[in-house]
Design a protein around this motif. Sequence first.
Motif, mmCIF file in Angstrom:
data_model
loop_
_atom_site.group_PDB
_atom_site.id
_atom_site.type_symbol
_atom_site.label_atom_id
_atom_site.label_comp_id
_atom_site.label_asym_id
_atom_site.label_seq_id
_atom_site.Cartn_x
_atom_site.Cartn_y
_atom_site.Cartn_z
ATOM 1 N N LEU A 1 0.682 -1.203 -0.079
ATOM 2 C CA LEU A 1 -0.143 0.027 -0.025
ATOM 3 C C LEU A 1 0.947 1.064 -0.034
ATOM 4 O O LEU A 1 1.901 1.328 0.769
ATOM 5 C CB LEU A 1 -0.987 0.012 1.350
ATOM 6 C CG LEU A 1 -1.845 -1.137 1.461
ATOM 7 C CD1 LEU A 1 -2.833 -1.137 2.807
ATOM 8 C CD2 LEU A 1 -2.846 -1.102 0.185
ATOM 9 N N VAL A 2 0.608 2.172 -0.833
ATOM 10 C CA VAL A 2 1.456 3.513 -0.873
ATOM 11 C C VAL A 2 0.349 4.685 -0.814
ATOM 12 O O VAL A 2 -0.843 4.727 -1.221
ATOM 13 C CB VAL A 2 1.925 3.671 -2.402
ATOM 14 C CG1 VAL A 2 2.696 5.004 -2.419
ATOM 15 C CG2 VAL A 2 2.758 2.518 -2.729
ATOM 16 N N ASN A 3 0.734 5.642 0.247
ATOM 17 C CA ASN A 3 -0.080 6.612 0.515
ATOM 18 C C ASN A 3 0.831 8.113 0.646
ATOM 19 O O ASN A 3 1.837 7.939 0.896
ATOM 20 C CB ASN A 3 -0.352 6.553 2.357
ATOM 21 C CG ASN A 3 -1.365 5.127 2.358
ATOM 22 O OD1 ASN A 3 -2.350 4.764 1.715
ATOM 23 N ND2 ASN A 3 -1.162 4.513 3.627
ATOM 24 N N GLY A 4 0.014 9.072 0.109
ATOM 25 C CA GLY A 4 0.656 10.147 0.088
ATOM 26 C C GLY A 4 1.765 10.630 -1.043
ATOM 27 O O GLY A 4 2.373 11.737 -1.030
ATOM 28 N N ILE A 5 2.004 9.738 -1.818
ATOM 29 C CA ILE A 5 3.080 9.885 -2.691
ATOM 30 C C ILE A 5 2.686 11.169 -3.815
ATOM 31 O O ILE A 5 3.434 12.023 -4.379
ATOM 32 C CB ILE A 5 3.351 8.556 -3.754
ATOM 33 C CG1 ILE A 5 4.361 8.736 -4.603
ATOM 34 C CG2 ILE A 5 2.152 8.245 -4.519
ATOM 35 C CD1 ILE A 5 4.999 7.729 -5.052
ATOM 36 N N ASP A 6 1.307 11.335 -4.204
ATOM 37 C CA ASP A 6 0.800 12.264 -5.195
ATOM 38 C C ASP A 6 0.823 13.864 -4.224
ATOM 39 O O ASP A 6 0.539 14.770 -5.022
ATOM 40 C CB ASP A 6 -0.478 12.048 -5.553
ATOM 41 C CG ASP A 6 -0.341 10.653 -6.478
ATOM 42 O OD1 ASP A 6 0.764 10.548 -7.345
ATOM 43 O OD2 ASP A 6 -1.295 10.061 -6.624
ATOM 44 N N THR A 7 0.935 13.645 -3.112
ATOM 45 C CA THR A 7 0.936 14.991 -2.395
ATOM 46 C C THR A 7 2.437 15.831 -2.416
ATOM 47 O O THR A 7 2.455 16.899 -1.914
ATOM 48 C CB THR A 7 0.734 14.896 -0.830
ATOM 49 O OG1 THR A 7 1.640 13.797 -0.035
ATOM 50 C CG2 THR A 7 -0.628 14.047 -0.862
ATOM 51 N N ILE A 8 3.383 14.951 -2.715
ATOM 52 C CA ILE A 8 4.609 15.643 -3.035
ATOM 53 C C ILE A 8 4.846 16.156 -4.235
ATOM 54 O O ILE A 8 4.583 15.864 -5.314
ATOM 55 C CB ILE A 8 5.771 14.377 -2.830
ATOM 56 C CG1 ILE A 8 5.420 13.612 -1.456
ATOM 57 C CG2 ILE A 8 7.193 15.136 -2.718
ATOM 58 C CD1 ILE A 8 5.464 14.486 -0.063
ATOM 59 N N ASN A 9 5.553 17.380 -3.896
ATOM 60 C CA ASN A 9 6.086 18.129 -5.331
ATOM 61 C C ASN A 9 7.195 17.529 -5.809
ATOM 62 O O ASN A 9 8.401 18.210 -5.606
ATOM 63 C CB ASN A 9 6.010 19.794 -5.061
ATOM 64 C CG ASN A 9 6.237 20.183 -6.403
ATOM 65 O OD1 ASN A 9 6.255 19.938 -7.475
ATOM 66 N ND2 ASN A 9 6.247 21.757 -6.267
ATOM 67 N N TRP A 10 7.325 16.687 -6.637
ATOM 68 C CA TRP A 10 8.182 16.034 -7.003
ATOM 69 C C TRP A 10 9.343 16.833 -7.851
ATOM 70 O O TRP A 10 10.596 16.525 -8.197
ATOM 71 C CB TRP A 10 7.891 14.547 -7.795
ATOM 72 C CG TRP A 10 7.387 13.635 -6.891
ATOM 73 C CD1 TRP A 10 6.236 13.245 -6.589
ATOM 74 C CD2 TRP A 10 8.035 12.794 -5.845
ATOM 75 N NE1 TRP A 10 6.055 12.459 -5.495
ATOM 76 C CE2 TRP A 10 7.202 12.001 -5.091
ATOM 77 C CE3 TRP A 10 9.845 12.555 -5.415
ATOM 78 C CZ2 TRP A 10 7.539 11.044 -4.135
ATOM 79 C CZ3 TRP A 10 9.859 11.787 -4.514
ATOM 80 C CH2 TRP A 10 9.105 10.807 -4.002
ATOM 81 N N THR A 11 8.748 17.696 -8.660
ATOM 82 C CA THR A 11 9.605 18.508 -9.635
ATOM 83 C C THR A 11 10.518 19.255 -9.139
ATOM 84 O O THR A 11 11.349 19.694 -9.518
ATOM 85 C CB THR A 11 8.502 19.405 -10.504
ATOM 86 O OG1 THR A 11 7.790 20.108 -9.635
ATOM 87 C CG2 THR A 11 7.605 18.645 -11.432
ATOM 88 N N LYS A 15 5.231 11.975 3.062
ATOM 89 C CA LYS A 15 4.601 13.195 3.531
ATOM 90 C C LYS A 15 5.583 14.313 3.697
ATOM 91 O O LYS A 15 7.105 13.889 3.867
ATOM 92 C CB LYS A 15 3.891 12.953 5.002
ATOM 93 C CG LYS A 15 4.849 12.370 5.908
ATOM 94 C CD LYS A 15 4.052 12.098 7.185
ATOM 95 C CE LYS A 15 4.948 11.566 8.384
ATOM 96 N NZ LYS A 15 4.021 11.027 9.663
ATOM 97 N N LYS A 16 5.515 15.629 3.529
ATOM 98 C CA LYS A 16 6.314 16.580 3.768
ATOM 99 C C LYS A 16 6.546 17.170 5.354
ATOM 100 O O LYS A 16 5.377 17.311 5.802
ATOM 101 C CB LYS A 16 6.065 17.727 2.946
ATOM 102 C CG LYS A 16 6.927 18.753 2.816
ATOM 103 C CD LYS A 16 6.601 19.813 1.832
ATOM 104 C CE LYS A 16 7.597 21.069 1.920
ATOM 105 N NZ LYS A 16 7.338 22.081 0.686
ATOM 106 N N ASN A 17 7.698 16.893 5.821
ATOM 107 C CA ASN A 17 7.769 17.492 7.253
ATOM 108 C C ASN A 17 8.622 18.637 7.082
ATOM 109 O O ASN A 17 9.813 18.665 7.163
ATOM 110 C CB ASN A 17 8.536 16.197 8.014
ATOM 111 C CG ASN A 17 8.738 16.533 9.307
ATOM 112 O OD1 ASN A 17 8.554 17.651 9.981
ATOM 113 N ND2 ASN A 17 8.724 15.320 10.222
ATOM 114 N N GLU A 18 7.966 19.886 7.226
ATOM 115 C CA GLU A 18 8.781 21.114 7.208
ATOM 116 C C GLU A 18 9.389 21.231 6.010
ATOM 117 O O GLU A 18 8.813 21.198 4.708
ATOM 118 C CB GLU A 18 9.728 21.368 8.164
ATOM 119 C CG GLU A 18 8.866 21.536 9.841
ATOM 120 C CD GLU A 18 9.821 21.783 10.895
ATOM 121 O OE1 GLU A 18 11.059 21.519 10.710
ATOM 122 O OE2 GLU A 18 9.322 21.969 11.839
#
Length: 573
Positions: A468-478, A513-516
Amino acid sequence: MVFRKLQLPIYILLFSLLFVTQSCEKKKQNNSQKKPDVTEINRLLAIGHKHFENQGFDSSYYYYSKAKIAAELKKDTSRIVHSLGWMAQIQGDLGDYSGSESTAVEALPFIENNDKYPNGSCNIYNLLGNNYLYTFDNDNALYYFNKALNLKIDPIEKDNMKNNIAFVYMEQHNYLDAIKILYPLTLKKEILEDSEAYSRILNNLGYCYYKVGNPKALDYLNQGLKIRLQGNNDRGLTGSYYNLFEYYKKNNVNLAVNYINLAYQQATKVNNVNNRLEFLKILIENNTENQSKKYSLLYLKINDSIYKVRVKAKNQFAKIRYDSSKEKNENLKLKAQTILQQEQQHNKNLLLYFVVGIIITMSIVVGNFLVAKNKREKIKSSYNTEIRIAKKLHDELANDVYQTMAFAETQDLSTSQNKEILLTNLDTIYSRTRNISKENNTIETGPLFVSNLKEMMSGFNNNEVNVLVNGIDTINWTTLESNKKITVYRVLQELLVNMKKHSQCSLVVLTFKKNEKKLQIDYSDNGIGATFDKKKSRNGLQNVENRILAIKGTVTFDTKSNKGFKGTILFPI
């Protein structure tokens, strides 16, 4: 840190100010320079081509690399592109498609938006198109074949590009569009006068007609075969025999097997290993017990040999490129020193400026060399780690091959059940081989990174394990640097491989997830935790730690007996 960043610009500015008084004299000298002598470059190219004709690919690659360096020193763009084209061709012929792509891409800055070198540009685009075709990326193959087609090249080259585009359509099973391109080509005068091109187009058109049920198919296939037999076109005969096998395989099995045998013989004659392996699989499926056993053993032997040969060739080409680059830097440094000495003789009043200039230049060269050396050592360390992983998988593959051989020798393959088991084992070996290659391929860090990362993680899903993969699309990978994307990909691959080998879990959860200003990746599974063999997992987890530390991140592992395995990765974005 700010001072270090400003050192190079300050040095360059001081160096420029020191020699500003000589600028007028240098301009006069530059204007009086003659056209560069390209005799040595042409000599190197000729030697490279001679070795290529004699299938001495290592030597050929070496001389083309030398020609490229010489052309760079002369700033001869056309010969740089020409050399890169042949180097990429050699890499592609030996199955190193990623290396071939990298070499061909190196030529793009010289040819993009530049219509001075249409033939060189056509060659580069065609090479890229073929590389993508061989790696099943048909969209990119079409893109580069069309770029080549739009160049101002002679009609024969344009017709070849049209045939390539039609072949991509055939790979996409879009046979009607392929026919629309191929049929008009059979009527062109320049094609009719070129027996090799004409037979190739007839063969492709016959295959398309067969696929759409057109009764003209056999006539075109036989006509193409006849022309190739008359012209002793060994490479072309391979394709003709294979297409005739496809045509007859449903309604005349004996004739079909005869044609695939002929195709295999031609592939062996021209040393086309990929075709040999493909045809051997067909022969295994369509022959008697004894023959199938013989072809199976031959398939395994060739497949194992070509893997070793290609790895060796890839390493050899990398060493040649490195040695050539080193030689180029030494020549440039020697040339710079010679110029400085000449200027010292011409103007003794600037002796102090020259000394200062040499010291500054040497400081920059040494500093850059130390940085580059450190970078090479890190790359080498990572590369050696991947080689060890590949070797371990290869050893496991060898065990599968041995078991399959033992099964073939001891079991009665005339029974459908044993034959099915043998084919299943061969398919497992083939899949494992492809996985080994895929794990060590170049990682896409552009727009396709996220989709490729998802595909890699989903590849570990099966009937026994759910990932299961969660939150991968919330990261701005660019916004993430390429080296960090590569690290994320390899680290997750290491963890999942480690899970597959040792954890015995049924559920894996990966959370992004983004941590700061940092990216946090949490891994957890419900496996057996610390009870698995620590020695076996040590290398994998050590690789994870090394990679994360290299991008200034941290990684923590939490594992307890029969309570699963957890890990947290944190690094600055």
